[in-house]
Design a protein around this motif. Sequence first.
Motif, PDB file in Angstrom:
ATOM      1  N   UNK A  89       0.827  -1.213   0.000  1.00  0.00           N
ATOM      2  CA  UNK A  89       0.000   0.000   0.000  1.00  0.00           C
ATOM      3  C   UNK A  89       0.859   1.260   0.000  1.00  0.00           C
ATOM      4  N   UNK A  90       1.942   1.234   0.736  1.00  0.00           N
ATOM      5  CA  UNK A  90       2.842   2.386   0.755  1.00  0.00           C
ATOM      6  C   UNK A  90       3.434   2.603  -0.635  1.00  0.00           C
ATOM      7  N   UNK A  91       3.895   1.537  -1.247  1.00  0.00           N
ATOM      8  CA  UNK A  91       4.534   1.638  -2.559  1.00  0.00           C
ATOM      9  C   UNK A  91       3.554   1.982  -3.667  1.00  0.00           C
ATOM     10  N   UNK A  92       2.366   1.365  -3.637  1.00  0.00           N
ATOM     11  CA  UNK A  92       1.437   1.534  -4.757  1.00  0.00           C
ATOM     12  C   UNK A  92       0.562   2.776  -4.650  1.00  0.00           C
ATOM     13  N   UNK A  93       0.216   3.182  -3.444  1.00  0.00           N
ATOM     14  CA  UNK A  93      -0.716   4.301  -3.295  1.00  0.00           C
ATOM     15  C   UNK A  93      -0.118   5.480  -2.543  1.00  0.00           C
ATOM     16  N   UNK A  94       0.390   5.240  -1.358  1.00  0.00           N
ATOM     17  CA  UNK A  94       0.770   6.343  -0.495  1.00  0.00           C
ATOM     18  C   UNK A  94       1.986   7.118  -0.988  1.00  0.00           C
ATOM     19  N   UNK A  95       2.925   6.471  -1.676  1.00  0.00           N
ATOM     20  CA  UNK A  95       4.065   7.207  -2.242  1.00  0.00           C
ATOM     21  C   UNK A  95       3.640   8.105  -3.398  1.00  0.00           C
ATOM     22  N   UNK A  96       2.508   7.793  -3.997  1.00  0.00           N
ATOM     23  CA  UNK A  96       2.013   8.553  -5.148  1.00  0.00           C
ATOM     24  C   UNK A  96       0.723   9.300  -4.804  1.00  0.00           C
ATOM     25  N   UNK A  97       0.553   9.619  -3.539  1.00  0.00           N
ATOM     26  CA  UNK A  97      -0.698  10.187  -3.050  1.00  0.00           C
ATOM     27  C   UNK A  97      -1.058  11.493  -3.748  1.00  0.00           C
ATOM     28  N   UNK A  98      -0.086  12.349  -3.947  1.00  0.00           N
ATOM     29  CA  UNK A  98      -0.350  13.643  -4.605  1.00  0.00           C
ATOM     30  C   UNK A  98      -0.874  13.435  -6.022  1.00  0.00           C
ATOM     31  N   UNK A  99      -0.317  12.457  -6.722  1.00  0.00           N
ATOM     32  CA  UNK A  99      -0.788  12.180  -8.082  1.00  0.00           C
ATOM     33  C   UNK A  99      -2.230  11.684  -8.070  1.00  0.00           C
ATOM     34  N   UNK A 100      -2.558  10.826  -7.104  1.00  0.00           N
ATOM     35  CA  UNK A 100      -3.940  10.340  -6.997  1.00  0.00           C
ATOM     36  C   UNK A 100      -4.880  11.469  -6.568  1.00  0.00           C
ATOM     37  N   UNK A 101      -4.428  12.349  -5.685  1.00  0.00           N
ATOM     38  CA  UNK A 101      -5.253  13.501  -5.314  1.00  0.00           C
ATOM     39  C   UNK A 101      -5.546  14.353  -6.552  1.00  0.00           C
ATOM     40  N   UNK A 102      -4.528  14.574  -7.360  1.00  0.00           N
ATOM     41  CA  UNK A 102      -4.705  15.350  -8.579  1.00  0.00           C
ATOM     42  C   UNK A 102      -5.706  14.657  -9.504  1.00  0.00           C
ATOM     43  N   UNK A 103      -5.589  13.350  -9.637  1.00  0.00           N
ATOM     44  CA  UNK A 103      -6.482  12.586 -10.496  1.00  0.00           C
ATOM     45  C   UNK A 103      -7.939  12.751 -10.075  1.00  0.00           C
ATOM     46  N   UNK A 104      -8.204  12.677  -8.772  1.00  0.00           N
ATOM     47  CA  UNK A 104      -9.573  12.703  -8.284  1.00  0.00           C
ATOM     48  C   UNK A 104     -10.126  14.096  -8.018  1.00  0.00           C
ATOM     49  N   UNK A 105      -9.268  15.047  -7.706  1.00  0.00           N
ATOM     50  CA  UNK A 105      -9.782  16.318  -7.199  1.00  0.00           C
ATOM     51  C   UNK A 105      -9.420  17.553  -8.007  1.00  0.00           C
ATOM     52  N   UNK A 106      -8.570  17.426  -8.994  1.00  0.00           N
ATOM     53  CA  UNK A 106      -8.246  18.616  -9.770  1.00  0.00           C
ATOM     54  C   UNK A 106      -9.284  18.790 -10.868  1.00  0.00           C
ATOM     55  N   UNK A 107      -9.533  20.010 -11.170  1.00  0.00           N
ATOM     56  CA  UNK A 107     -10.484  20.322 -12.236  1.00  0.00           C
ATOM     57  C   UNK A 107      -9.693  20.379 -13.531  1.00  0.00           C
ATOM     58  N   UNK A 108     -10.046  19.499 -14.436  1.00  0.00           N
ATOM     59  CA  UNK A 108      -9.354  19.459 -15.721  1.00  0.00           C
ATOM     60  C   UNK A 108     -10.310  19.919 -16.818  1.00  0.00           C
ATOM     61  N   UNK A 109      -9.740  20.627 -17.767  1.00  0.00           N
ATOM     62  CA  UNK A 109     -10.552  21.023 -18.916  1.00  0.00           C
ATOM     63  C   UNK A 109     -10.663  19.856 -19.868  1.00  0.00           C
ATOM     64  N   UNK A 110     -11.781  19.804 -20.583  1.00  0.00           N
ATOM     65  CA  UNK A 110     -11.977  18.761 -21.563  1.00  0.00           C
ATOM     66  C   UNK A 110     -10.955  18.942 -22.676  1.00  0.00           C
ATOM     67  N   UNK A 111     -10.260  17.870 -23.052  1.00  0.00           N
ATOM     68  CA  UNK A 111      -9.306  18.017 -24.160  1.00  0.00           C
ATOM     69  C   UNK A 111     -10.027  18.216 -25.487  1.00  0.00           C
ATOM     70  N   UNK A 112      -9.468  19.049 -26.303  1.00  0.00           N
ATOM     71  CA  UNK A 112     -10.038  19.286 -27.622  1.00  0.00           C
ATOM     72  C   UNK A 112      -9.122  18.608 -28.623  1.00  0.00           C
ATOM     73  N   UNK A 113      -9.689  17.686 -29.337  1.00  0.00           N
ATOM     74  CA  UNK A 113      -8.891  16.945 -30.316  1.00  0.00           C
ATOM     75  C   UNK A 113      -9.355  17.364 -31.693  1.00  0.00           C
ATOM     76  N   UNK A 114      -8.418  17.830 -32.495  1.00  0.00           N
ATOM     77  CA  UNK A 114      -8.758  18.254 -33.847  1.00  0.00           C
ATOM     78  C   UNK A 114      -7.555  18.074 -34.750  1.00  0.00           C
ATOM     79  N   UNK A 115      -7.717  18.432 -35.977  1.00  0.00           N
ATOM     80  CA  UNK A 115      -6.619  18.329 -36.948  1.00  0.00           C
ATOM     81  C   UNK A 115      -5.625  19.460 -36.802  1.00  0.00           C
ATOM     82  N   UNK A 116      -5.994  20.534 -36.089  1.00  0.00           N
ATOM     83  CA  UNK A 116      -5.105  21.697 -35.962  1.00  0.00           C
ATOM     84  C   UNK A 116      -3.975  21.438 -35.017  1.00  0.00           C
TER      85      UNK A 116
END
Length: 131
Positions: A104-131
């Motif tokens: 648990x320490x290796x898989x989750x707790x060492x990467x806690x900030x990344x998981x917090x970002x995954x669950x709690x940061x507001x991300x804009x929808x990616x726009x995919x186009x030819x440009x």
Amino acid sequence: KMEEFLNLTQLKTSFKETILLDYYTAGFWWAKEMDFSLIQLSEFMDLLNFALENLSSKHMTLGDNLKELERAMTAIGETESEEKSLFDLSSFTTEQAKAIIDYLVTSLFKHYKAYEYLFHSRREEPVISNE
């Protein structure tokens, strides 16, 4: 099968779902390599889910999540009338319990900030186009 069990419907387009599938699949295979019985495997997966739910749904800090996990595994502060523990870990040896904590320490707790970002940061929808 794990994708179906976790009800991940947007795996090809959702970074979050892909990470969750990886998290649970890696945990499952680690437990299989540890030769856990079916009961032990079920309890271990419950612990993985418990720690991740504390972060994702309850917005727990790293310290709070560690305390909650400790309480769940050792039933600190429980009275005689309450359940001894949230999890029945009596099927695990002391060495297995230590290995679970290390995992648990290796898989989750060492990467806690990344998981917090995954669950709690507001991300804009990616726009995919030819440009």
